[in-house]
Design a protein around this motif. Structure first.
Motif, PDB file in Angstrom:
ATOM      1  N   GLU A  94       1.296  -1.083   0.154  1.00  0.00           N
ATOM      2  CA  GLU A  94      -0.373   0.188   0.132  1.00  0.00           C
ATOM      3  C   GLU A  94       0.829   1.187   0.009  1.00  0.00           C
ATOM      4  O   GLU A  94       0.740   2.005  -0.480  1.00  0.00           O
ATOM      5  N   ALA A  95       2.127   1.235   0.771  1.00  0.00           N
ATOM      6  CA  ALA A  95       2.840   1.839   1.375  1.00  0.00           C
ATOM      7  C   ALA A  95       3.413   2.475  -0.832  1.00  0.00           C
ATOM      8  O   ALA A  95       3.374   3.618  -1.178  1.00  0.00           O
ATOM      9  N   LEU A  96       4.338   1.733  -1.202  1.00  0.00           N
ATOM     10  CA  LEU A  96       4.815   1.315  -2.490  1.00  0.00           C
ATOM     11  C   LEU A  96       3.253   2.121  -3.420  1.00  0.00           C
ATOM     12  O   LEU A  96       3.642   2.937  -4.426  1.00  0.00           O
ATOM     13  N   VAL A  97       1.857   1.955  -3.726  1.00  0.00           N
ATOM     14  CA  VAL A  97       0.613   2.294  -4.762  1.00  0.00           C
ATOM     15  C   VAL A  97       1.233   3.615  -4.355  1.00  0.00           C
ATOM     16  O   VAL A  97       0.619   4.659  -5.560  1.00  0.00           O
ATOM     17  N   ASP A  98       0.823   4.421  -2.644  1.00  0.00           N
ATOM     18  CA  ASP A  98       0.380   5.554  -2.506  1.00  0.00           C
ATOM     19  C   ASP A  98       1.412   5.999  -3.031  1.00  0.00           C
ATOM     20  O   ASP A  98       1.501   7.900  -3.654  1.00  0.00           O
ATOM     21  N   LEU A  99       3.298   5.630  -3.468  1.00  0.00           N
ATOM     22  CA  LEU A  99       4.130   6.318  -3.789  1.00  0.00           C
ATOM     23  C   LEU A  99       3.293   6.622  -5.238  1.00  0.00           C
ATOM     24  O   LEU A  99       5.435   6.865  -6.165  1.00  0.00           O
TER      25      LEU A  99
ATOM     26  N   LYS B 281      14.485   6.074   4.783  1.00  0.00           N
ATOM     27  CA  LYS B 281      13.415   7.170   4.975  1.00  0.00           C
ATOM     28  C   LYS B 281      11.563   7.205   5.624  1.00  0.00           C
ATOM     29  O   LYS B 281      11.424   7.877   6.272  1.00  0.00           O
ATOM     30  N   GLY B 282      12.147   5.767   5.611  1.00  0.00           N
ATOM     31  CA  GLY B 282      10.344   5.625   6.642  1.00  0.00           C
ATOM     32  C   GLY B 282       9.426   5.453   5.841  1.00  0.00           C
ATOM     33  O   GLY B 282       7.549   5.651   5.795  1.00  0.00           O
ATOM     34  N   HIS B 283       9.534   5.632   4.461  1.00  0.00           N
ATOM     35  CA  HIS B 283       8.332   6.130   3.633  1.00  0.00           C
ATOM     36  C   HIS B 283       7.749   4.233   3.328  1.00  0.00           C
ATOM     37  O   HIS B 283       6.508   4.361   2.739  1.00  0.00           O
ATOM     38  N   VAL B 284       8.061   3.607   3.555  1.00  0.00           N
ATOM     39  CA  VAL B 284       7.534   1.831   3.466  1.00  0.00           C
ATOM     40  C   VAL B 284       7.329   1.052   5.062  1.00  0.00           C
ATOM     41  O   VAL B 284       9.607   1.435   5.191  1.00  0.00           O
ATOM     42  N   PRO B 285       6.635   0.931   5.230  1.00  0.00           N
ATOM     43  CA  PRO B 285       6.867   0.255   6.818  1.00  0.00           C
ATOM     44  C   PRO B 285       8.740  -0.857   6.776  1.00  0.00           C
ATOM     45  O   PRO B 285       8.023  -2.011   5.883  1.00  0.00           O
TER      46      PRO B 285
ATOM     47  N   TRP C 217       9.011  -7.045 -11.924  1.00  0.00           N
ATOM     48  CA  TRP C 217       8.079  -7.869 -12.878  1.00  0.00           C
ATOM     49  C   TRP C 217       6.962  -7.298 -13.533  1.00  0.00           C
ATOM     50  O   TRP C 217       6.868  -6.852 -13.879  1.00  0.00           O
ATOM     51  N   VAL C 218       6.168  -6.176 -12.626  1.00  0.00           N
ATOM     52  CA  VAL C 218       5.580  -4.641 -13.769  1.00  0.00           C
ATOM     53  C   VAL C 218       6.578  -3.560 -14.139  1.00  0.00           C
ATOM     54  O   VAL C 218       6.580  -2.910 -14.310  1.00  0.00           O
ATOM     55  N   ARG C 219       8.111  -3.789 -13.819  1.00  0.00           N
ATOM     56  CA  ARG C 219       9.313  -3.178 -14.526  1.00  0.00           C
ATOM     57  C   ARG C 219       8.512  -1.396 -13.590  1.00  0.00           C
ATOM     58  O   ARG C 219       8.985  -0.861 -15.406  1.00  0.00           O
ATOM     59  N   GLU C 220       8.572  -1.779 -13.042  1.00  0.00           N
ATOM     60  CA  GLU C 220       8.554   0.009 -12.258  1.00  0.00           C
ATOM     61  C   GLU C 220       9.985   1.156 -11.440  1.00  0.00           C
ATOM     62  O   GLU C 220      10.869  -0.226 -12.351  1.00  0.00           O
ATOM     63  N   ALA C 221      10.080   1.873 -11.724  1.00  0.00           N
ATOM     64  CA  ALA C 221      11.437   2.254 -11.999  1.00  0.00           C
ATOM     65  C   ALA C 221      12.499   2.895 -10.668  1.00  0.00           C
ATOM     66  O   ALA C 221      13.636   3.527 -10.348  1.00  0.00           O
ATOM     67  N   ILE C 222      11.321   1.859  -9.778  1.00  0.00           N
ATOM     68  CA  ILE C 222      12.088   1.869  -8.507  1.00  0.00           C
ATOM     69  C   ILE C 222      12.743   1.044  -8.117  1.00  0.00           C
ATOM     70  O   ILE C 222      12.724  -0.472  -8.192  1.00  0.00           O
TER      71      ILE C 222
ATOM     72  N   PHE D 259       0.480  -3.466  -8.846  1.00  0.00           N
ATOM     73  CA  PHE D 259       1.470  -4.340  -8.165  1.00  0.00           C
ATOM     74  C   PHE D 259       1.408  -4.801  -6.915  1.00  0.00           C
ATOM     75  O   PHE D 259       1.697  -6.035  -7.226  1.00  0.00           O
ATOM     76  N   LYS D 260      -0.077  -4.643  -6.251  1.00  0.00           N
ATOM     77  CA  LYS D 260      -0.498  -5.259  -5.605  1.00  0.00           C
ATOM     78  C   LYS D 260      -1.334  -6.780  -5.892  1.00  0.00           C
ATOM     79  O   LYS D 260      -1.396  -7.369  -4.941  1.00  0.00           O
TER      80      LYS D 260
END
Length: 583
Positions: A90-95, A227-231, A211-216, A101-102
């Motif tokens: 959920e944190a990555l989707v919010d980013l 940084k605390g953006h992903v638990p 798998w989804v070929r995201e830029a992360i 992906f989820k």
């Protein structure tokens, strides 16, 4: 509020002999002076009196029941990891990651992992009587389960629990060793290789992002975690109240450091082999993981000119490191290898800079003086103009003088952030129910000391979380920028025209011994580092800091790019007369 609840109880404390009682969150009385906890709870005989008066008339001296599970439910360790994965997704989707992906990738990977390890979605779940390794080898193909997104949120976990598992008794009550019912099994040496861990949650997220070929990239994921953006740190605090967390659960879910790049990458490959994933979607030229696009991003972050990207693309073309067959991850291959896309892009930039400037502590400074002299000559031709074409010439010395202070400030800032990091959870972790009162007493003392120190020093209790960004530095004329931007500088001073053909001014290339050893070998780099040119080591340090990796890892990626497929054609293209070799 405490005075109302403790009204009528005036017995002195057994330790300090003072009458100064307070009520903890658990309903126990404790002395505000010495923090001594006594076993006294409120006793209410008439409910009507409680509803209309809201006062406690007497306190009972009876002891509370230990080990009670009122309001709690039985849960398994894999259920806790599923909850953590849910919050991470959920944190990555919010980013900005795509919702698929989820729902369509990470969830399927997680179910497949549970099937392969015989923990869920199977008719014969693993138990304490048989070895997990034997069960995996005998399992064969497991029928997949239809996806249901509500399972992420369902309070009941779809696992066939075996009540004979150690830590769980047949009468439905958990043992005192942990809050979960199967924590004991996670400490058996033979099974640990296949069981989930906190670092493997990041590895599973990394697999789904690939798998989804995201830029992360993996480096981005670890930075978001730090940084605390992903638990990740104290992720067990996200557990609901009915999931009792104590004892050996802390050894499984509690972490006090960010895993290294190397560890997560290794566990990513192990998970891909374990759950037998098929070939990943191809990494084409328009994919954000392609080295041509990743290198452009890192050039901008390092304040290098855009013209350098043309040379990086030539290196990619000559070494065949941009082909889909080379970049695409295939776990089904004979020797599957998962590329470090971010390390590869940074290594290609370093190779391109070695081709242009040599980076031997001599040639790069000669070229810098040449760029300054040529710039001055061109400026003199422009009357009353201080910024002619000469001002657009890139100088490595000028670039170093701009980037070095910004790099030092960024390192100090990150060092200070690590020192201020709160590694311990706000909720006290109870190692055993016997020591519960002691842990709570210590936590109250610590919180009181922290609040007193913050009041005296005037410091803020918590740091504000910065907004996530793909770039570590900010270059330009804006307020708060790290320095002026060199993005639009030209590299004409590095080229020379002979017989209507443009050649590089630098005609030689050096490289270290191309010895065969394990990747990211610390011993070899530590022995080799004093003999390397200082400018090359500084460049490794810059990109290593940007990617949160060790210098030895990036140096190994540079060697792999130099000795990779097509290296001989690269040498012939760049050095038509002298060939490749140490200069």
């Amino acid at each position: 509020m405490d005075e109302e609840i403790t009204d009528g109880y005036s017995e002195p404390c057994g330790q300090c002999s003072l009458v100064c009682w307070g009520v903890s969150d658990g309903g126990q009385l404790f002395c505000k002076n010495c923090h001594n906890v006594i076993e006294r709870t409120r006793e209410v005989e008439d409910m009507n009196t409680l509803l209309f008066n809201h006062r406690i008339s007497s306190l009972s001296s009876g002891k509370r029941k230990r080990g009670g599970r009122e309001g709690a439910r039985d849960w398994m360790v894999c259920e806790g990891f599923q909850l953590i994965l849910k919050h991470q997704a959920e944190a990555l989707v919010d980013l900005g990651v795509c919702p698929q992906f989820k729902t369509d990738v990470l969830w399927i990977f997680w179910k497949r992992y549970l099937q392969k390890t015989k923990q869920a979605y199977t008719r014969n779940p693993v138990n304490s009587d048989r070895n997990l390794v034997d069960l995996i080898s005998e399992s064969g193909e497991v029928t997949s389960v239809a996806f249901n997104e509500a399972s992420w949120y369902d309070e009941t976990f779809s696992v066939k629990r075996d009540h004979t598992v150690s830590g769980y008794s047949s009468d439905g009550r958990s043992s005192v060793c942990s809050g979960s019912v199967d924590a004991e099994r996670y400490f058996r040496r033979k099974e640990r290789k296949y069981l989930m861990s906190m670092s493997r949650t990041l590895a599973l997220c990394h697999l789904a992002l690939l798998w989804v070929r995201e830029a992360i990239t993996l480096a981005d994921l670890l930075r978001l975690v730090s940084k605390g953006h992903v638990p990740y740190i104290n992720a067990h605090a996200l557990f609901p109240e009915e999931m009792r967390f104590f004892g050996k659960d802390a050894l499984i879910f509690r972490v006090e450091s960010i895993p290294s790049y190397r560890k997560v990458h290794r566990e990513t490959m192990e998970l891909a082999a374990l759950i037998e994933l098929p070939t990943f979607p191809p990494v084409s030229q328009d994919c954000l993981l392609h080295p041509a696009l990743l290198s452009l991003r890192y050039l901008m972050d390092a304040n290098l000119p855009d013209k350098l990207h043309e040379f990086v693309c030539k290196v990619i073309q000559e070494t065949y490191m941009g082909e889909e067959s080379f970049l695409t991850f295939d776990p089904t291959g004979r020797k599957p290898k998962l590329l470090c896309y971010d390390l590869q892009a940074a290594a290609l930039i370093v190779v391109a800079m070695k081709l242009l400037f040599r980076l031997d502590d001599k040639m790069e400074w000669k070229l810098s003086r040449k760029a300054c002299d040529k710039g001055n000559q061109m400026d003199q031709g422009k009357k009353k103009k201080k910024t002619g074409k000469g001002g657009k010439m890139f100088s490595l010395r000028t670039w170093f003088m701009i980037v070095q202070p910004a790099l030092e400030r960024a390192r100090e800032k990150e060092k200070h952030a690590k020192a201020m990091q709160q590694w311990k959870s706000k909720k006290p972790i109870i190692q055993s129910m016997k020591n519960k009162t002691i842990v709570q007493k210590r936590r109250r003392v610590v919180e009181q000391l922290q609040s007193t120190f913050q009041a005296l020093s005037g410091s803020t209790p918590e740091q504000q979380t910065s907004s996530p960004s793909s770039f570590l530095f900010l270059w330009g004329d804006e307020d708060g920028a790290d320095g002026p931007s060199l993005r639009y500088k030209c590299l004409d001073c590095l080229m020379i025209k002979k017989q209507k053909i443009w050649h590089l001014v630098n005609r030689k290339y050096w490289h270290t011994d191309l010895r065969k050893c394990l990747s990211w070998c610390k011993e070899h780099f530590s022995d080799l580092e004093p003999t390397l040119p200082r400018m090359y080591v500084w460049l490794l340090g810059l990109f290593s800091f940007m990617l949160c990796v060790e210098d030895a890892q990036l140096h190994s990626a540079v060697i792999q790019a130099e000795e990779g497929e097509g290296s001989h054609s690269l040498s012939a293209h760049i050095h038509p007369h002298e060939g490749g070799g140490a200069g």
